[in-house]
Write a protein that holds these residues in place. Structure first.
Motif, PDB file in Angstrom:
ATOM      1  N   PRO A  76      20.440  48.227  20.235  1.00  0.00           N
ATOM      2  CA  PRO A  76      19.332  47.813  19.375  1.00  0.00           C
ATOM      3  C   PRO A  76      19.200  48.612  18.080  1.00  0.00           C
ATOM      4  N   SER A  77      20.089  49.604  17.866  1.00  0.00           N
ATOM      5  CA  SER A  77      19.933  50.430  16.663  1.00  0.00           C
ATOM      6  C   SER A  77      20.070  49.625  15.377  1.00  0.00           C
ATOM      7  N   SER A  78      20.782  48.504  15.422  1.00  0.00           N
ATOM      8  CA  SER A  78      20.976  47.693  14.218  1.00  0.00           C
ATOM      9  C   SER A  78      19.859  46.679  13.973  1.00  0.00           C
ATOM     10  N   LEU A  79      18.926  46.555  14.902  1.00  0.00           N
ATOM     11  CA  LEU A  79      17.868  45.552  14.767  1.00  0.00           C
ATOM     12  C   LEU A  79      16.944  45.879  13.593  1.00  0.00           C
ATOM     13  N   ALA A  80      16.773  44.904  12.720  1.00  0.00           N
ATOM     14  CA  ALA A  80      15.818  45.013  11.618  1.00  0.00           C
ATOM     15  C   ALA A  80      14.858  43.838  11.721  1.00  0.00           C
ATOM     16  N   VAL A  81      13.579  44.135  11.767  1.00  0.00           N
ATOM     17  CA  VAL A  81      12.540  43.112  11.840  1.00  0.00           C
ATOM     18  C   VAL A  81      11.809  43.122  10.500  1.00  0.00           C
ATOM     19  N   ILE A  82      11.646  41.956   9.900  1.00  0.00           N
ATOM     20  CA  ILE A  82      11.000  41.852   8.596  1.00  0.00           C
ATOM     21  C   ILE A  82       9.745  41.000   8.739  1.00  0.00           C
ATOM     22  N   CYS A  83       8.609  41.603   8.385  1.00  0.00           N
ATOM     23  CA  CYS A  83       7.316  40.916   8.390  1.00  0.00           C
ATOM     24  C   CYS A  83       7.023  40.485   6.959  1.00  0.00           C
ATOM     25  N   VAL A  84       6.804  39.203   6.764  1.00  0.00           N
ATOM     26  CA  VAL A  84       6.657  38.665   5.417  1.00  0.00           C
ATOM     27  C   VAL A  84       5.204  38.250   5.163  1.00  0.00           C
ATOM     28  N   PHE A  85       4.701  38.711   4.023  1.00  0.00           N
ATOM     29  CA  PHE A  85       3.350  38.383   3.569  1.00  0.00           C
ATOM     30  C   PHE A  85       3.443  37.425   2.385  1.00  0.00           C
ATOM     31  N   ASP A  86       2.334  36.778   2.077  1.00  0.00           N
ATOM     32  CA  ASP A  86       2.336  35.825   0.969  1.00  0.00           C
ATOM     33  C   ASP A  86       2.509  36.515  -0.388  1.00  0.00           C
ATOM     34  N   THR A  87       1.763  37.589  -0.638  1.00  0.00           N
ATOM     35  CA  THR A  87       1.817  38.269  -1.927  1.00  0.00           C
ATOM     36  C   THR A  87       1.952  39.778  -1.733  1.00  0.00           C
ATOM     37  N   ASP A  88       2.340  40.444  -2.809  1.00  0.00           N
ATOM     38  CA  ASP A  88       2.402  41.913  -2.786  1.00  0.00           C
ATOM     39  C   ASP A  88       1.016  42.505  -2.559  1.00  0.00           C
ATOM     40  N   ALA A  89      -0.001  41.857  -3.101  1.00  0.00           N
ATOM     41  CA  ALA A  89      -1.372  42.340  -2.932  1.00  0.00           C
ATOM     42  C   ALA A  89      -1.805  42.263  -1.471  1.00  0.00           C
ATOM     43  N   SER A  90      -1.447  41.187  -0.800  1.00  0.00           N
ATOM     44  CA  SER A  90      -1.761  41.050   0.632  1.00  0.00           C
ATOM     45  C   SER A  90      -1.053  42.127   1.438  1.00  0.00           C
ATOM     46  N   LEU A  91       0.186  42.393   1.097  1.00  0.00           N
ATOM     47  CA  LEU A  91       0.947  43.427   1.784  1.00  0.00           C
ATOM     48  C   LEU A  91       0.324  44.802   1.552  1.00  0.00           C
ATOM     49  N   ALA A  92      -0.049  45.089   0.320  1.00  0.00           N
ATOM     50  CA  ALA A  92      -0.680  46.374   0.006  1.00  0.00           C
ATOM     51  C   ALA A  92      -2.008  46.532   0.763  1.00  0.00           C
ATOM     52  N   ARG A  93      -2.787  45.461   0.816  1.00  0.00           N
ATOM     53  CA  ARG A  93      -4.065  45.493   1.538  1.00  0.00           C
ATOM     54  C   ARG A  93      -3.826  45.728   3.032  1.00  0.00           C
ATOM     55  N   ALA A  94      -2.822  45.062   3.590  1.00  0.00           N
ATOM     56  CA  ALA A  94      -2.497  45.225   5.007  1.00  0.00           C
ATOM     57  C   ALA A  94      -2.120  46.674   5.315  1.00  0.00           C
ATOM     58  N   LYS A  95      -1.346  47.271   4.433  1.00  0.00           N
ATOM     59  CA  LYS A  95      -0.961  48.681   4.643  1.00  0.00           C
ATOM     60  C   LYS A  95      -2.172  49.598   4.509  1.00  0.00           C
ATOM     61  N   LEU A  96      -3.042  49.307   3.559  1.00  0.00           N
ATOM     62  CA  LEU A  96      -4.253  50.093   3.371  1.00  0.00           C
ATOM     63  C   LEU A  96      -5.143  50.029   4.614  1.00  0.00           C
ATOM     64  N   GLU A  97      -5.183  48.875   5.238  1.00  0.00           N
ATOM     65  CA  GLU A  97      -5.998  48.672   6.442  1.00  0.00           C
ATOM     66  C   GLU A  97      -5.227  48.993   7.729  1.00  0.00           C
ATOM     67  N   GLU A  98      -4.041  49.588   7.576  1.00  0.00           N
ATOM     68  CA  GLU A  98      -3.174  49.989   8.687  1.00  0.00           C
ATOM     69  C   GLU A  98      -2.754  48.824   9.587  1.00  0.00           C
ATOM     70  N   GLN A  99      -2.676  47.641   8.989  1.00  0.00           N
ATOM     71  CA  GLN A  99      -2.172  46.481   9.733  1.00  0.00           C
ATOM     72  C   GLN A  99      -0.664  46.614   9.969  1.00  0.00           C
ATOM     73  N   ASP A 100       0.018  47.402   9.141  1.00  0.00           N
ATOM     74  CA  ASP A 100       1.438  47.656   9.365  1.00  0.00           C
ATOM     75  C   ASP A 100       1.652  48.398  10.683  1.00  0.00           C
ATOM     76  N   VAL A 101       0.758  49.333  10.979  1.00  0.00           N
ATOM     77  CA  VAL A 101       0.818  50.070  12.243  1.00  0.00           C
ATOM     78  C   VAL A 101       0.579  49.110  13.406  1.00  0.00           C
ATOM     79  N   PHE A 102      -0.431  48.243  13.247  1.00  0.00           N
ATOM     80  CA  PHE A 102      -0.736  47.233  14.262  1.00  0.00           C
ATOM     81  C   PHE A 102       0.488  46.353  14.529  1.00  0.00           C
ATOM     82  N   LEU A 103       1.138  45.879  13.467  1.00  0.00           N
ATOM     83  CA  LEU A 103       2.291  45.004  13.615  1.00  0.00           C
ATOM     84  C   LEU A 103       3.455  45.730  14.290  1.00  0.00           C
ATOM     85  N   ARG A 104       3.719  46.959  13.882  1.00  0.00           N
ATOM     86  CA  ARG A 104       4.800  47.723  14.519  1.00  0.00           C
ATOM     87  C   ARG A 104       4.538  47.890  16.020  1.00  0.00           C
ATOM     88  N   ARG A 105       3.307  48.207  16.371  1.00  0.00           N
ATOM     89  CA  ARG A 105       2.967  48.381  17.794  1.00  0.00           C
ATOM     90  C   ARG A 105       3.142  47.084  18.571  1.00  0.00           C
TER      91      ARG A 105
END
Length: 115
Positions: free
Chosen positions: A43-72
């Motif tokens: 599994p070392s080569s596995l790459a998972v990509i989570c796609v958001f609609d806009t850069d602003a949505s992605l930035a907001r998700a990271k600010l709200e720690e939704q990236d941590v939620f998604l990784r978990r």
């Protein structure tokens, strides 16, 4: 594709589909999820990509720690199908439709190969 590799890929898809459905309901701006892997180095080569609609949505998700939620969620769902990641931060990336459109003319196949 060998039978065992095909089964493994189907299990990864099943796990990520579960995460995708949950994320579409709970994470504002989340659109879809995909993965790439070289099953010879799995599994070392596995790459998972989570796609958001806009850069602003992605930035907001990271600010709200939704990236941590998604990784978990990704780590938990993969574990359910027998795939153990040492550190989800190395396997899970985030991107946006907006960035792909601007940098790769919306060509996700090209973008996934180069990132």
């Amino acid at each position: 594709m060998q039978k065992t590799v095909k089964k493994l890929d189907q299990n990864v898809i099943k796990a990520l589909t579960n995460v995708c459905e949950l994320a579409k309901q709970q994470v504002l701006g989340f659109e879809w999820i995909t993965h790439t892997a070289s099953y010879a180095r799995f599994p070392s080569s596995l790459a998972v990509i989570c796609v958001f609609d806009t850069d602003a949505s992605l930035a907001r998700a990271k600010l709200e720690e939704q990236d941590v939620f998604l990784r978990r969620q990704i780590q938990a769902q993969l574990l359910k199908v027998g795939v153990k990641l040492k550190d989800a931060r190395h396997h899970v990336r985030f991107d946006s439709e907006q960035a792909c459109a601007a940098q790769n003319n919306g060509n996700w196949q090209l973008r996934l190969k180069t990132h």
